[in-house]
Design a protein around this motif. Sequence first.
Motif, PDB file in Angstrom:
ATOM      1  N   LYS A 279       0.805  -1.209   0.000  1.00 50.29           N
ATOM      2  CA  LYS A 279       0.000   0.000   0.000  1.00 50.29           C
ATOM      3  C   LYS A 279       0.846   1.272   0.000  1.00 50.29           C
ATOM      4  O   LYS A 279       0.312   2.371   0.022  1.00 50.29           O
ATOM      5  CB  LYS A 279      -0.930   0.002   1.218  1.00 50.29           C
ATOM      6  N   ILE A 280       2.158   1.103   0.006  1.00 53.64           N
ATOM      7  CA  ILE A 280       3.045   2.263  -0.041  1.00 53.64           C
ATOM      8  C   ILE A 280       3.392   2.526  -1.499  1.00 53.64           C
ATOM      9  O   ILE A 280       4.133   1.773  -2.111  1.00 53.64           O
ATOM     10  CB  ILE A 280       4.325   2.015   0.785  1.00 53.64           C
ATOM     11  N   ASP A 281       2.838   3.555  -2.046  1.00 51.87           N
ATOM     12  CA  ASP A 281       2.969   3.819  -3.475  1.00 51.87           C
ATOM     13  C   ASP A 281       3.390   5.262  -3.704  1.00 51.87           C
ATOM     14  O   ASP A 281       2.655   6.190  -3.380  1.00 51.87           O
ATOM     15  CB  ASP A 281       1.650   3.526  -4.175  1.00 51.87           C
ATOM     16  N   LEU A 282       4.576   5.425  -4.258  1.00 50.99           N
ATOM     17  CA  LEU A 282       5.093   6.756  -4.562  1.00 50.99           C
ATOM     18  C   LEU A 282       5.066   7.050  -6.054  1.00 50.99           C
ATOM     19  O   LEU A 282       5.696   8.005  -6.501  1.00 50.99           O
ATOM     20  CB  LEU A 282       6.518   6.900  -4.045  1.00 50.99           C
ATOM     21  N   THR A 283       4.352   6.215  -6.819  1.00 51.00           N
ATOM     22  CA  THR A 283       4.347   6.390  -8.269  1.00 51.00           C
ATOM     23  C   THR A 283       3.866   7.776  -8.653  1.00 51.00           C
ATOM     24  O   THR A 283       4.465   8.453  -9.503  1.00 51.00           O
ATOM     25  CB  THR A 283       3.454   5.327  -8.925  1.00 51.00           C
ATOM     26  N   TRP A 284       2.791   8.237  -8.015  1.00 52.67           N
ATOM     27  CA  TRP A 284       2.224   9.541  -8.383  1.00 52.67           C
ATOM     28  C   TRP A 284       3.202  10.673  -8.096  1.00 52.67           C
ATOM     29  O   TRP A 284       3.380  11.586  -8.898  1.00 52.67           O
ATOM     30  CB  TRP A 284       0.921   9.774  -7.625  1.00 52.67           C
ATOM     31  N   LEU A 285       3.900  10.595  -6.948  1.00 56.57           N
ATOM     32  CA  LEU A 285       4.848  11.649  -6.606  1.00 56.57           C
ATOM     33  C   LEU A 285       6.060  11.592  -7.522  1.00 56.57           C
ATOM     34  O   LEU A 285       6.607  12.627  -7.918  1.00 56.57           O
ATOM     35  CB  LEU A 285       5.272  11.501  -5.139  1.00 56.57           C
ATOM     36  N   ARG A 286       6.471  10.386  -7.888  1.00 59.42           N
ATOM     37  CA  ARG A 286       7.604  10.244  -8.802  1.00 59.42           C
ATOM     38  C   ARG A 286       7.271  10.837 -10.168  1.00 59.42           C
ATOM     39  O   ARG A 286       8.096  11.502 -10.794  1.00 59.42           O
ATOM     40  CB  ARG A 286       7.976   8.770  -8.937  1.00 59.42           C
ATOM     41  N   ILE A 287       6.050  10.588 -10.642  1.00 57.67           N
ATOM     42  CA  ILE A 287       5.632  11.134 -11.936  1.00 57.67           C
ATOM     43  C   ILE A 287       5.642  12.656 -11.900  1.00 57.67           C
ATOM     44  O   ILE A 287       6.091  13.325 -12.845  1.00 57.67           O
ATOM     45  CB  ILE A 287       4.240  10.605 -12.311  1.00 57.67           C
ATOM     46  N   LEU A 288       5.157  13.228 -10.815  1.00 62.91           N
ATOM     47  CA  LEU A 288       5.116  14.681 -10.696  1.00 62.91           C
ATOM     48  C   LEU A 288       6.522  15.281 -10.666  1.00 62.91           C
ATOM     49  O   LEU A 288       6.812  16.269 -11.338  1.00 62.91           O
ATOM     50  CB  LEU A 288       4.341  15.078  -9.449  1.00 62.91           C
ATOM     51  N   VAL A 289       7.406  14.672  -9.879  1.00 66.01           N
ATOM     52  CA  VAL A 289       8.781  15.180  -9.808  1.00 66.01           C
ATOM     53  C   VAL A 289       9.456  15.063 -11.164  1.00 66.01           C
ATOM     54  O   VAL A 289      10.129  15.996 -11.631  1.00 66.01           O
ATOM     55  CB  VAL A 289       9.572  14.421  -8.725  1.00 66.01           C
ATOM     56  N   LEU A 290       9.263  13.919 -11.841  1.00 71.30           N
ATOM     57  CA  LEU A 290       9.861  13.748 -13.170  1.00 71.30           C
ATOM     58  C   LEU A 290       9.256  14.722 -14.172  1.00 71.30           C
ATOM     59  O   LEU A 290       9.952  15.210 -15.067  1.00 71.30           O
ATOM     60  CB  LEU A 290       9.654  12.305 -13.644  1.00 71.30           C
ATOM     61  N   GLY A 291       7.951  15.007 -14.019  1.00 69.51           N
ATOM     62  CA  GLY A 291       7.314  15.961 -14.915  1.00 69.51           C
ATOM     63  C   GLY A 291       7.909  17.350 -14.788  1.00 69.51           C
ATOM     64  O   GLY A 291       8.274  17.981 -15.794  1.00 69.51           O
ATOM     65  N   PHE A 292       8.043  17.832 -13.555  1.00 70.75           N
ATOM     66  CA  PHE A 292       8.647  19.149 -13.347  1.00 70.75           C
ATOM     67  C   PHE A 292      10.125  19.137 -13.734  1.00 70.75           C
ATOM     68  O   PHE A 292      10.662  20.141 -14.202  1.00 70.75           O
ATOM     69  CB  PHE A 292       8.469  19.587 -11.899  1.00 70.75           C
ATOM     70  N   LEU A 293      10.780  17.988 -13.533  1.00 73.92           N
ATOM     71  CA  LEU A 293      12.189  17.860 -13.922  1.00 73.92           C
ATOM     72  C   LEU A 293      12.325  18.002 -15.437  1.00 73.92           C
ATOM     73  O   LEU A 293      13.241  18.668 -15.933  1.00 73.92           O
ATOM     74  CB  LEU A 293      12.719  16.506 -13.457  1.00 73.92           C
ATOM     75  N   ALA A 294      11.401  17.385 -16.171  1.00 74.26           N
ATOM     76  CA  ALA A 294      11.437  17.480 -17.632  1.00 74.26           C
ATOM     77  C   ALA A 294      11.199  18.915 -18.096  1.00 74.26           C
ATOM     78  O   ALA A 294      11.846  19.390 -19.049  1.00 74.26           O
ATOM     79  CB  ALA A 294      10.383  16.551 -18.233  1.00 74.26           C
ATOM     80  N   ILE A 295      10.281  19.628 -17.430  1.00 71.83           N
ATOM     81  CA  ILE A 295      10.015  21.022 -17.792  1.00 71.83           C
ATOM     82  C   ILE A 295      11.253  21.876 -17.580  1.00 71.83           C
ATOM     83  O   ILE A 295      11.601  22.739 -18.395  1.00 71.83           O
ATOM     84  CB  ILE A 295       8.832  21.566 -16.972  1.00 71.83           C
ATOM     85  N   ARG A 296      11.936  21.625 -16.467  1.00 73.47           N
ATOM     86  CA  ARG A 296      13.144  22.418 -16.189  1.00 73.47           C
ATOM     87  C   ARG A 296      14.264  22.099 -17.164  1.00 73.47           C
ATOM     88  O   ARG A 296      15.008  22.992 -17.588  1.00 73.47           O
ATOM     89  CB  ARG A 296      13.588  22.168 -14.751  1.00 73.47           C
ATOM     90  N   ALA A 297      14.396  20.820 -17.529  1.00 71.84           N
ATOM     91  CA  ALA A 297      15.399  20.455 -18.526  1.00 71.84           C
ATOM     92  C   ALA A 297      15.074  21.116 -19.862  1.00 71.84           C
ATOM     93  O   ALA A 297      15.975  21.589 -20.572  1.00 71.84           O
ATOM     94  CB  ALA A 297      15.447  18.936 -18.675  1.00 71.84           C
ATOM     95  N   ASP A 298      13.781  21.167 -20.193  1.00 71.59           N
ATOM     96  CA  ASP A 298      13.338  21.834 -21.422  1.00 71.59           C
ATOM     97  C   ASP A 298      13.691  23.317 -21.385  1.00 71.59           C
ATOM     98  O   ASP A 298      14.135  23.895 -22.376  1.00 71.59           O
ATOM     99  CB  ASP A 298      11.830  21.629 -21.568  1.00 71.59           C
ATOM    100  N   LYS A 299      13.513  23.931 -20.228  1.00 73.54           N
ATOM    101  CA  LYS A 299      13.814  25.358 -20.094  1.00 73.54           C
ATOM    102  C   LYS A 299      15.315  25.616 -20.185  1.00 73.54           C
ATOM    103  O   LYS A 299      15.752  26.620 -20.769  1.00 73.54           O
ATOM    104  CB  LYS A 299      13.277  25.868 -18.752  1.00 73.54           C
ATOM    105  N   VAL A 300      16.112  24.715 -19.627  1.00 69.53           N
ATOM    106  CA  VAL A 300      17.566  24.847 -19.742  1.00 69.53           C
ATOM    107  C   VAL A 300      17.974  24.789 -21.209  1.00 69.53           C
ATOM    108  O   VAL A 300      18.806  25.579 -21.679  1.00 69.53           O
ATOM    109  CB  VAL A 300      18.266  23.734 -18.933  1.00 69.53           C
ATOM    110  N   PHE A 301      17.377  23.854 -21.952  1.00 72.56           N
ATOM    111  CA  PHE A 301      17.668  23.747 -23.384  1.00 72.56           C
ATOM    112  C   PHE A 301      17.310  25.036 -24.116  1.00 72.56           C
ATOM    113  O   PHE A 301      18.054  25.520 -24.965  1.00 72.56           O
ATOM    114  CB  PHE A 301      16.877  22.572 -23.964  1.00 72.56           C
ATOM    115  N   GLU A 302      16.150  25.594 -23.764  1.00 69.14           N
ATOM    116  CA  GLU A 302      15.708  26.835 -24.404  1.00 69.14           C
ATOM    117  C   GLU A 302      16.680  27.978 -24.127  1.00 69.14           C
ATOM    118  O   GLU A 302      17.046  28.738 -25.037  1.00 69.14           O
ATOM    119  CB  GLU A 302      14.318  27.208 -23.892  1.00 69.14           C
TER     120      GLU A 302
END
Length: 389
Positions: free
Chosen positions: A186-209
């Motif tokens: 019942k210990i599930d961090l999938t949702w939090l991991r997805i959110l962190v990876l999502g914001f991480l991807a946005i920041r990587a995209d911004k660095v590229f820009e």
Amino acid sequence: MQQTLFNVHDVVLFITVYQCLLFALFLWIFRVRKRGNTLLALFLLCHAAIPADTLILYGAAFQHWAIEVSPNLFFAFGHALWLEAPLLLLYVRTMVYRDYRPRWRDGWLFLPFLFYTLFMLLHYYRLDHASKIAILYGYDSFDDRTYSRYVNLLRELFRLACGVLAYSELWRYQQRIKDVYANIEKIDLTWLRILVLGFLAIRADKVFELFGLVLPVGWQYYIDFEFIGLAANYTVMLLISALIFFSLRFSTVVTGLPEPKPELEEKPVDKLVISPDEIQRLESHMREHKPHLNCLLNLDNLAGQLQWAPRHLSQVINRHYQQNFFDFINTYRIDECKRLLADPSHRGENMLEIMESAGFNSKATFNTFFKKKVGLTPSEYRQQQLASR
């Protein structure tokens, strides 16, 4: 984003602002996990300010409105860009560590915000009104001064680093969870991991820009800056929506671990001395009191029963049995299952009843662990044992 009020891209930003403000207010009023909810509310307030900053920087109508209200408003919301990443990192830590509270040493995370505020104070806020107006009416983010571009690039690299640290906290949590809990279904961090990876991807995209902006002019023709910016805006809206949904629905399934403390690290494994009396005491307790039959058993519970420090019990299990707490406890549960399955008096009990009697609360874990330890499925083992009898 140069169209007059309102195009669909503006509406997306307004939706993001509305979501963030509404959910932050909700968290502030109904503070169940006060520390974690406060950090999450502050994170959301920052993300309400960031779309506002985007509207002012890229929306012509909003630019004129901001200048008329106050020239200082033009860059005020941009300060949130330096705060949201540290706040997300601290929020993740409150989720994965029990009783985590920010310390003075965490203050370094906010030093870039202070330096940026000082930078803006020296280069903009201290100027007179007329000078600010002159700067703003000639402002174009794609024709900004070089040093500002490098400041923005440093900001995005910092945000990216905070995202990496947040994900590393989640990774370490996943590595340590079996050292503390025997039931982890019942210990599930999938949702939090997805959110962190999502914001991480946005920041990587911004660095590229931003790297594209500081590259020679010829390279900039190959980068669609408008598409990158719009894609990030839409992604943020979706991530904030997911954050609201998942944090309300699944926040209770995150069970925190004790925070690792370097100053209290145990002895190195090769120097740890385990007395035979300790092993005998542990095995006698497991055999006589059968704590493994409690499906809620964790490392702290068992250590309290033995009157040992949890760290010491964890080391004894890891060192002597070459197992983590999860494997150690579930091995005893498998032995109990084998006893029940081989006993003719329990022939009428189904597998779910056998599983629960032994302390398992997940059929998937029970079947997988049983097959791993015994080499047979529970049904095959029962048939074999009853046939031999």
